[in-house]
Scaffold this motif. Structure first.
Motif, PDB file in Angstrom:
ATOM      1  N   LEU A 175      51.474 -65.172-122.758  1.00  0.00           N
ATOM      2  CA  LEU A 175      52.250 -64.042-123.276  1.00  0.00           C
ATOM      3  C   LEU A 175      52.421 -62.952-122.225  1.00  0.00           C
ATOM      4  O   LEU A 175      53.482 -62.311-122.142  1.00  0.00           O
ATOM      5  CB  LEU A 175      51.581 -63.479-124.531  1.00  0.00           C
ATOM      6  N   PHE A 176      51.390 -62.721-121.415  1.00  0.00           N
ATOM      7  CA  PHE A 176      51.528 -61.758-120.322  1.00  0.00           C
ATOM      8  C   PHE A 176      52.640 -62.209-119.365  1.00  0.00           C
ATOM      9  O   PHE A 176      53.464 -61.403-118.926  1.00  0.00           O
ATOM     10  CB  PHE A 176      50.207 -61.613-119.563  1.00  0.00           C
ATOM     11  N   TYR A 177      52.649 -63.513-119.054  1.00  0.00           N
ATOM     12  CA  TYR A 177      53.689 -64.040-118.159  1.00  0.00           C
ATOM     13  C   TYR A 177      55.062 -63.898-118.799  1.00  0.00           C
ATOM     14  O   TYR A 177      56.031 -63.473-118.158  1.00  0.00           O
ATOM     15  CB  TYR A 177      53.403 -65.508-117.849  1.00  0.00           C
ATOM     16  N   TRP A 178      55.131 -64.225-120.087  1.00  0.00           N
ATOM     17  CA  TRP A 178      56.421 -64.149-120.793  1.00  0.00           C
ATOM     18  C   TRP A 178      56.952 -62.721-120.801  1.00  0.00           C
ATOM     19  O   TRP A 178      58.153 -62.481-120.629  1.00  0.00           O
ATOM     20  CB  TRP A 178      56.242 -64.672-122.219  1.00  0.00           C
ATOM     21  N   GLY A 179      56.066 -61.755-120.972  1.00  0.00           N
ATOM     22  CA  GLY A 179      56.495 -60.371-120.952  1.00  0.00           C
ATOM     23  C   GLY A 179      57.138 -59.990-119.630  1.00  0.00           C
ATOM     24  O   GLY A 179      58.079 -59.187-119.596  1.00  0.00           O
ATOM     25  N   GLY A 180      56.648 -60.556-118.549  1.00  0.00           N
ATOM     26  CA  GLY A 180      57.221 -60.248-117.246  1.00  0.00           C
ATOM     27  C   GLY A 180      58.573 -60.876-117.004  1.00  0.00           C
ATOM     28  O   GLY A 180      59.343 -60.396-116.151  1.00  0.00           O
ATOM     29  N   THR A 181      58.908 -61.954-117.745  1.00  0.00           N
ATOM     30  CA  THR A 181      60.181 -62.632-117.509  1.00  0.00           C
ATOM     31  C   THR A 181      61.380 -61.768-117.894  1.00  0.00           C
ATOM     32  O   THR A 181      62.479 -61.975-117.387  1.00  0.00           O
ATOM     33  CB  THR A 181      60.251 -63.952-118.311  1.00  0.00           C
ATOM     34  N   PHE A 182      61.191 -60.795-118.793  1.00  0.00           N
ATOM     35  CA  PHE A 182      62.300 -59.946-119.205  1.00  0.00           C
ATOM     36  C   PHE A 182      62.740 -59.013-118.078  1.00  0.00           C
ATOM     37  O   PHE A 182      63.866 -58.501-118.097  1.00  0.00           O
ATOM     38  CB  PHE A 182      61.917 -59.118-120.438  1.00  0.00           C
ATOM     39  N   THR A 183      61.861 -58.802-117.110  1.00  0.00           N
ATOM     40  CA  THR A 183      62.186 -57.924-115.979  1.00  0.00           C
ATOM     41  C   THR A 183      62.361 -58.706-114.680  1.00  0.00           C
ATOM     42  O   THR A 183      63.293 -58.444-113.909  1.00  0.00           O
ATOM     43  CB  THR A 183      61.080 -56.872-115.782  1.00  0.00           C
ATOM     44  N   LEU A 184      61.492 -59.694-114.444  1.00  0.00           N
ATOM     45  CA  LEU A 184      61.480 -60.413-113.172  1.00  0.00           C
ATOM     46  C   LEU A 184      62.220 -61.735-113.207  1.00  0.00           C
ATOM     47  O   LEU A 184      62.301 -62.430-112.199  1.00  0.00           O
ATOM     48  CB  LEU A 184      60.028 -60.655-112.734  1.00  0.00           C
ATOM     49  N   GLY A 185      62.748 -62.113-114.361  1.00  0.00           N
ATOM     50  CA  GLY A 185      63.458 -63.383-114.459  1.00  0.00           C
ATOM     51  C   GLY A 185      62.569 -64.482-115.016  1.00  0.00           C
ATOM     52  O   GLY A 185      61.354 -64.318-115.155  1.00  0.00           O
ATOM     53  N   PRO A 186      63.158 -65.646-115.333  1.00  0.00           N
ATOM     54  CA  PRO A 186      62.410 -66.720-116.001  1.00  0.00           C
ATOM     55  C   PRO A 186      61.307 -67.346-115.147  1.00  0.00           C
ATOM     56  O   PRO A 186      60.393 -67.976-115.687  1.00  0.00           O
ATOM     57  CB  PRO A 186      63.498 -67.749-116.335  1.00  0.00           C
ATOM     58  N   ALA A 187      61.387 -67.200-113.836  1.00  0.00           N
ATOM     59  CA  ALA A 187      60.350 -67.767-112.964  1.00  0.00           C
ATOM     60  C   ALA A 187      59.982 -66.738-111.905  1.00  0.00           C
ATOM     61  O   ALA A 187      60.850 -66.246-111.178  1.00  0.00           O
ATOM     62  CB  ALA A 187      60.851 -69.051-112.303  1.00  0.00           C
ATOM     63  N   TYR A 188      58.709 -66.407-111.842  1.00  0.00           N
ATOM     64  CA  TYR A 188      58.250 -65.452-110.835  1.00  0.00           C
ATOM     65  C   TYR A 188      56.790 -65.764-110.497  1.00  0.00           C
ATOM     66  O   TYR A 188      56.101 -66.487-111.231  1.00  0.00           O
ATOM     67  CB  TYR A 188      58.392 -64.012-111.322  1.00  0.00           C
ATOM     68  N   ALA A 189      56.328 -65.227-109.394  1.00  0.00           N
ATOM     69  CA  ALA A 189      54.941 -65.451-108.958  1.00  0.00           C
ATOM     70  C   ALA A 189      54.035 -64.547-109.778  1.00  0.00           C
ATOM     71  O   ALA A 189      54.037 -63.319-109.607  1.00  0.00           O
ATOM     72  CB  ALA A 189      54.793 -65.156-107.472  1.00  0.00           C
ATOM     73  N   MET A 190      53.268 -65.160-110.680  1.00  0.00           N
ATOM     74  CA  MET A 190      52.381 -64.378-111.538  1.00  0.00           C
ATOM     75  C   MET A 190      51.100 -64.066-110.784  1.00  0.00           C
ATOM     76  O   MET A 190      50.308 -64.959-110.479  1.00  0.00           O
ATOM     77  CB  MET A 190      52.060 -65.162-112.808  1.00  0.00           C
TER      78      MET A 190
END
Length: 489
Positions: A175-190
């Motif tokens: 869920l933390f990763y999913w929250g970041g996708t709204f800003t950084l896109g569907p794939a990003y370096a977590m």
């Protein structure tokens, strides 16, 4: 002295080499000394590491990260790994039923050390979760190593309960990763840094739910009540050196993940709720520990519930926040690592000597074992937070943080329960040291291998209780600034 990055590589390589050589040579004496050499080198490299790390070092394609906080947890882990490796030489030789399998024990023991050393330096929260899960898999085999029904039952209980908790932690990580996708896109370096940067742009309810999941999940591994139910069985049924590693090292490795996620929510301006949750869980852990410590009959179960207490104290320190709270929690992590190792070593010695896990069978300990008994009794005084030992200083610092930060009710609750635990814990030792003589005197001697690590634990506890070096306090302030856990407004 090698660079910090080279030091980490060597720290990880030494137990890895010990695992391979122990399995290839397959001789118990070789295996125990290989593990001891690995633990000694790991400690030598880790002892100065927190002071040699400036800023955050990221390498190996961004997968590994070292800051002062990770270096501090590495030092705590390396300390317990060395002490437990020394102690294991004397303790495991006395286990007749395990002599033909000792090379397997030391391979697993080194693997346990390796997984705990890997966890703090993970830059990716998902890989951190994998490392914590690996510690569960490896340590479960160590808990059940004696192959007695109680040990196997404790190992299974440990796997089931901790795996359930870690499943929630995995969901929270996703869920933390999913929250970041709204800003950084569907794939990003977590990474921990990317989570902090994106946190202010994530919907607060999503962040809160994610944190609740990781807090419950990793809190299960930490042993915070009410997720602690695996801990008394696993700590009490495993061999004493394994118990020391579980309590003194593993719990810190799980706590660092909780604190890093706490910092993520702090960056989003949501520090109040997660810190209050830490305070509530820490306070409840102290209550559970106080209730069960006063009613225990098993020596190692007593130490296990003491671990619940002290992880509650650490949670309160991070919950109070600010330089005082964080410094007290960091200092308490090291003090607990040293003190709880000593206590499990003493419990293991007495269990071997009296052929019983029950404290009712352990009588006149000081008369039969004046040297070991004196150190164990001093450790019992220290673990209750009494002066002049270091745990008094770290607990007092956390209490100051609570009062100065406005959380006076939690600080009062902590102080009250610490008094209850002090009385209940030492009442057991009064009976063991001054009760009636046992009908059958203890018939086993205690080797130097089993006594030396107790001395190596109690001496720094006394020295750090009498004198706190300026460099240590400066390190705590540096780590507190990096964690960014402020005082609750």
């Amino acid at each position: 002295m090698p660079t910090p990055i080279l030091s980490i590589w060597l720290i990880l390589a030494m137990p890895g080499a010990a695992i391979l050589l122990a399995l290839l040579i397959a001789r118990p004496r070789w295996a125990e000394y290989l593990n001891l050499v690995a633990a000694t080198v790991v400690f030598a490299l880790a002892v100065s590491l927190p002071w040699r790390v400036h800023g955050t070092l990221v390498w190996f394609g961004g997968y590994l990260m070292l800051d002062a906080f990770a270096a501090w947890v590495t030092l705590c882990t390396a300390t317990v790994y060395l002490l437990a490796s020394i102690y294991a030489l004397g303790y495991m030789r006395g286990m007749a039923q395990a002599r033909g399998r000792l090379h397997h024990f030391y391979a697993l023991f080194a693997a346990f050390g390796l997984t705990m050393l890997l966890a703090p330096v993970q830059n990716n929260p998902g890989l951190y979760w994998i490392c914590i899960d690996l510690t569960t898999i490896v340590s479960a085999f160590l808990v059940g190593f004696q192959r007695e029904p109680e040990c196997i039952e404790a190992a299974w209980k440990y796997i089931v309960l901790v795996s359930a908790g870690l499943a929630l932690a995995l969901l929270g990580t996703v869920l933390f990763y999913w929250g970041g996708t709204f800003t950084l896109g569907p794939a990003y370096a977590m990474t921990w840094a990317s989570l902090r940067e994106v946190a202010p742009h994530v919907a607060p309810p999503l962040l809160v739910v994610s944190f609740l999941l990781v807090l419950i999940g990793f809190g299960t591994k930490v042993g915070l009540a009410p997720m602690h139910t695996w801990l008394p069985d696993a700590h009490s049924e495993g061999p004493a050196p394994v118990s020391a590693m579980l309590s003194g090292a593993l719990l810190n490795c799980a706590m660092i993940g909780v604190v890093r996620y706490l910092g993520v929510l702090e960056h989003a301006g949501l520090g109040f709720l997660p810190q209050m949750l830490m305070i509530v869980l820490g306070s409840f852990s102290l209550l559970v520990a106080a209730l069960f410590i006063t009613r225990q009959s098993g020596a190692k179960r007593l130490m296990a519930y003491s671990s619940v207490e002290h992880m509650g104290v650490v949670a309160l320190g991070f919950g109070f926040g600010g330089p005082l709270g964080v410094a007290g929690a960091l200092f308490h992590m090291l003090n607990h690592s040293l003190n709880k190792s000593l206590m499990f070593f003493g419990a293991g010695n007495m269990m071997h000597a009296y052929d019983s896990k029950n404290m009712q069978a352990m009588r006149r300990v000081g008369d039969y074992f004046p040297a070991t008994g004196s150190i164990w009794l001093a450790g019992a005084v220290a673990i209750t937070g009494a002066p002049p030992f270091a745990l008094f200083l770290s607990e007092f610092t956390i209490l100051r943080a609570g009062f100065s930060g406005g959380q006076w009710w939690a600080a009062l609750w902590m102080g009250l329960l610490l008094v209850v635990i002090f009385v209940g814990f030492l009442a057991h030792f009064r009976n063991m040291y001054y009760g009636e003589a046992p009908p059958v005197p203890p018939h086993r001697t205690i080797s130097a291998w089993q006594t030396v690590p107790m001395w190596l634990s109690i001496v720094p506890l006394l020295l750090l209780g009498l004198w706190l070096p300026n460099g240590l306090w400066a390190l705590f302030e540096h780590i507190a600034a990096g964690i960014s856990v402020g005082v609750i407004p």
